[in-house]
Design a protein around this motif. Structure first.
Motif, PDB file in Angstrom:
ATOM      1  N   PRO A 171       0.771  -1.141  -0.011  1.00  0.00           N
ATOM      2  CA  PRO A 171       0.100   0.080   0.074  1.00  0.00           C
ATOM      3  C   PRO A 171       0.919   1.237   0.115  1.00  0.00           C
ATOM      4  CG  PRO A 171      -0.232  -0.949   2.106  1.00  0.00           C
ATOM      5  CD  PRO A 171       0.649  -1.916   1.212  1.00  0.00           C
ATOM      6  N   LEU A 172       2.027   1.175   0.478  1.00  0.00           N
ATOM      7  CA  LEU A 172       2.793   2.392   0.556  1.00  0.00           C
ATOM      8  C   LEU A 172       3.381   2.682  -0.974  1.00  0.00           C
ATOM      9  CD1 LEU A 172       4.990   2.058   3.796  1.00  0.00           C
ATOM     10  CD2 LEU A 172       3.026   3.505   3.568  1.00  0.00           C
TER      11      LEU A 172
ATOM     12  N   TRP B  18       0.364   4.456  -2.404  1.00  0.00           N
ATOM     13  CA  TRP B  18       0.267   5.994  -2.059  1.00  0.00           C
ATOM     14  C   TRP B  18       1.404   7.037  -2.650  1.00  0.00           C
ATOM     15  CZ3 TRP B  18      -4.038   7.921   0.084  1.00  0.00           C
ATOM     16  CH2 TRP B  18      -4.715   7.169   0.639  1.00  0.00           C
TER      17      TRP B  18
ATOM     18  N   LEU C 124       0.526   7.665  -6.044  1.00  0.00           N
ATOM     19  CA  LEU C 124      -0.594   8.796  -6.138  1.00  0.00           C
ATOM     20  C   LEU C 124       0.170   9.896  -5.851  1.00  0.00           C
ATOM     21  CD1 LEU C 124      -3.454   9.688  -5.964  1.00  0.00           C
ATOM     22  CD2 LEU C 124      -3.756   8.871  -3.747  1.00  0.00           C
ATOM     23  N   GLY C 125       0.934  10.047  -4.989  1.00  0.00           N
ATOM     24  CA  GLY C 125       1.576  11.350  -4.600  1.00  0.00           C
ATOM     25  C   GLY C 125       2.403  11.997  -5.849  1.00  0.00           C
TER      26      GLY C 125
ATOM     27  N   SER D   2     -10.043   0.862  -3.140  1.00  0.00           N
ATOM     28  CA  SER D   2      -9.040   1.264  -2.125  1.00  0.00           C
ATOM     29  C   SER D   2      -8.821   2.742  -2.171  1.00  0.00           C
ATOM     30  CB  SER D   2      -7.699   0.558  -2.566  1.00  0.00           C
ATOM     31  OG  SER D   2      -7.283   1.026  -3.775  1.00  0.00           O
TER      32      SER D   2
ATOM     33  N   PRO E 239      -5.907   4.690  -2.208  1.00  0.00           N
ATOM     34  CA  PRO E 239      -5.111   5.345  -3.153  1.00  0.00           C
ATOM     35  C   PRO E 239      -5.442   4.813  -4.555  1.00  0.00           C
ATOM     36  CG  PRO E 239      -4.282   3.307  -2.103  1.00  0.00           C
ATOM     37  CD  PRO E 239      -5.395   3.517  -1.349  1.00  0.00           C
TER      38      PRO E 239
ATOM     39  N   SER F 248      -5.838   7.591  -7.283  1.00  0.00           N
ATOM     40  CA  SER F 248      -5.177   7.653  -8.582  1.00  0.00           C
ATOM     41  C   SER F 248      -6.145   7.718  -9.881  1.00  0.00           C
ATOM     42  CB  SER F 248      -4.549   6.278  -8.599  1.00  0.00           C
ATOM     43  OG  SER F 248      -3.539   6.300  -7.863  1.00  0.00           O
TER      44      SER F 248
END
Length: 99
Positions: A7-8, A11, A14-15, A73, A75, A79
């Motif tokens: 999951p990181l 994220w 996405l960032g 989810s 993220p 996205s």
């Protein structure tokens, strides 16, 4: 290196997408500012486009969210939402860059 299931990693991706959206939007803002500063009918038309595009894009995204088309989810939803806006920003940049 994060995997797809991490999951990181989602994220972080996405960032990066959000950062790219900001950079692309900045170039559109600069191009629109030049067009608006020139005045005339083209500036008036661009001002109308700016408002209409934002309303249309927001309504389309709200419809996708309502229909569950953005995923499950956090993220993933983010996205898809960012991708939705990036497509429109890139189209504006292309249109405004033409002579």
């Amino acid at each position: 290196m994060p995997t797809r299931a991490d999951p990181l990693g989602a994220w972080f991706s996405l960032g990066l997408d959000m950062w790219m959206l900001g950079a692309e939007a900045s170039s559109v803002i600069a191009l629109r500012t030049m067009k608006l500063a020139a005045g005339g009918a083209a500036a008036s038309e661009e001002a109308g486009l700016m408002i209409g595009e934002k309303v249309t894009a927001a309504m389309a995204l709200a419809q996708q969210a309502t229909l569950g088309q953005l995923g499950t989810s956090m993220p993933g939803i983010g996205s898809k939402a960012v991708a939705h806006y990036r497509r429109r920003v890139r189209a504006n940049r292309k249109r405004l860059s033409r002579p």
